[in-house]
Design an enzyme around this catalytic site. Structure first.
Site, PDB file in Angstrom:
ATOM      1  CB  CYS A  74      -0.914  -0.067   1.219  1.00 12.58           C
ATOM      2  SG  CYS A  74      -1.605   1.483   1.760  1.00 12.58           S
ATOM      3  CB  CYS A 107       0.524   1.649   4.145  1.00 19.29           C
ATOM      4  SG  CYS A 107      -1.203   1.150   4.034  1.00 19.29           S
TER       5      CYS A 107
END
Length: 123
Positions: free
Chosen positions: A40, A43
């Site tokens: 991600c 993230c």
């Protein structure tokens, strides 16, 4: 380095969902839990901010990470559908979830408002 939680360590340190129906925080300090995945992009942007916050707040809060790929049951329990999702857990009261890659100032405000922890003054 932030601590990664598994289902077992989550039950010890945050909430034992197998013995408690109602929310009961097991920790001694307010915490922030980052639900993330290695693939991600947002993230990855949040990760260094969280490391920085842990250094700045020191022992006043604990920041944990939960890999949603490895710990799908935990992610499902909190209804995590988009990542990063961040769970702010105060010592008293209900936890609150925030979604998305938040700027550092937003984390600091949530830590103050939800966790009731002020940033230590460094001289």
């Amino acid at each position: 380095m932030l601590e990664h939680l598994t289902k077992e360590t989550f039950k010890e340190k945050v909430f034992n969902f197998e013995t408690n129906k109602d929310w009961k925080y097991e920790g001694t300090k307010p915490c922030l839990i980052d639900f993330y995945a290695d693939w991600c992009g947002p993230c990855k942007m949040v990760a260094p901010v969280l490391e920085e916050l842990q250094k700045e707040y020191g022992d006043n809060i604990v920041i944990y990470k939960v890999n949603t790929e490895d710990q799908q049951e935990l992610a499902g329990m909190f209804g995590v559908q988009s990542i990063p999702s961040l769970l702010f857990v105060p010592k008293e009261g209900q936890p609150q979830m925030a979604m998305g890659a938040l700027p550092k100032a937003t984390f600091e405000k949530a830590i103050a408002d939800v966790l009731k922890v002020e940033k230590p003054v460094v001289n």
